[in-house]
Design a protein around this motif. Structure first.
Motif, mmCIF file in Angstrom:
data_model
loop_
_atom_site.group_PDB
_atom_site.id
_atom_site.type_symbol
_atom_site.label_atom_id
_atom_site.label_comp_id
_atom_site.label_asym_id
_atom_site.label_seq_id
_atom_site.Cartn_x
_atom_site.Cartn_y
_atom_site.Cartn_z
ATOM 1 N N ALA A 126 -13.437 7.599 3.018
ATOM 2 C CA ALA A 126 -12.798 7.311 1.733
ATOM 3 C C ALA A 126 -13.056 5.867 1.355
ATOM 4 O O ALA A 126 -12.720 4.957 2.115
ATOM 5 C CB ALA A 126 -11.303 7.578 1.817
ATOM 6 N N TYR B 236 -9.412 3.869 -0.993
ATOM 7 C CA TYR B 236 -8.043 3.845 -0.474
ATOM 8 C C TYR B 236 -7.991 3.051 0.825
ATOM 9 O O TYR B 236 -8.955 2.997 1.577
ATOM 10 C CB TYR B 236 -7.543 5.270 -0.230
ATOM 11 N N PRO C 192 -5.851 6.281 3.564
ATOM 12 C CA PRO C 192 -5.674 7.577 2.898
ATOM 13 C C PRO C 192 -5.217 8.673 3.844
ATOM 14 O O PRO C 192 -5.677 8.754 4.988
ATOM 15 C CB PRO C 192 -7.078 7.870 2.352
ATOM 16 N N ARG D 276 -4.453 11.992 2.267
ATOM 17 C CA ARG D 276 -4.585 13.238 1.537
ATOM 18 C C ARG D 276 -6.030 13.673 1.443
ATOM 19 O O ARG D 276 -6.948 12.835 1.305
ATOM 20 C CB ARG D 276 -3.983 13.089 0.139
ATOM 21 N N TYR E 283 -7.748 14.935 -0.960
ATOM 22 C CA TYR E 283 -8.460 14.581 -2.191
ATOM 23 C C TYR E 283 -8.872 13.114 -2.223
ATOM 24 O O TYR E 283 -9.700 12.709 -3.036
ATOM 25 C CB TYR E 283 -7.614 14.926 -3.420
ATOM 26 N N GLU E 284 -8.322 12.299 -1.343
ATOM 27 C CA GLU E 284 -8.649 10.875 -1.325
ATOM 28 C C GLU E 284 -9.975 10.603 -0.624
ATOM 29 O O GLU E 284 -10.491 9.492 -0.682
ATOM 30 C CB GLU E 284 -7.520 10.095 -0.648
ATOM 31 N N TYR E 285 -10.500 11.593 0.054
ATOM 32 C CA TYR E 285 -11.733 11.422 0.821
ATOM 33 C C TYR E 285 -12.928 11.999 0.067
ATOM 34 O O TYR E 285 -12.878 13.115 -0.453
ATOM 35 C CB TYR E 285 -11.607 12.098 2.191
#
Length: 124
Positions: A99, A102, A105, A107, A109-111
């Motif tokens: 990621a 962030y 991170p 979550r 979706y953050e990756y």
């Protein structure tokens, strides 16, 4: 082309320790926070651990806290996850992810980038 390749999974017994490895290529590794997730059959992918881009901070999933150590080697473009005192419920495919935007991170979706995963099976 970004590639994340995990290794180190396998069949182990309850109480054993395991170190998973993930080697990244095709990206500027030091610009990315790195994370580990896992997914058991029939369950959603869940966060396990993450390490900041500079290695100065880490964060672990509460349900596995105390049994995890995440680390990174920026020379080898690698991130590692050590799991101690493995339990049968730790059986899952473990994924490495990267990621950029962030700090720590947690979550999915953050990756941006994901590996193919490595299977960990813990027998009782």
């Amino acid at each position: 082309q970004v590639q994340l390749v995990e290794s180190g999974g396998g069949l182990v017994q309850a109480g054993d320790s395991l170190r998973l490895s993930c080697v990244a290529s095709g990206l500027t590794f030091t610009r990315y926070a790195m994370g580990w997730f896992r997914q058991a059959p029939g369950k959603e992918r869940e966060f396990v651990a993450t390490i900041k881009w500079n290695g100065e901070s880490v964060y672990y999933a509460g349900f596995m806290k105390g049994r995890l150590t995440i680390s990174r080697d920026d020379v080898k473009n690698a991130v590692y996850l050590r799991i101690d005192t493995l339990k049968p419920e730790d059986t899952a495919v473990y994924y490495c992810a990267a990621a950029r935007d962030y700090t720590l991170p947690t979550r999915v979706y953050e990756y941006e980038h994901w590996g193919q995963g490595t299977q960990v099976t813990v027998s009782s």
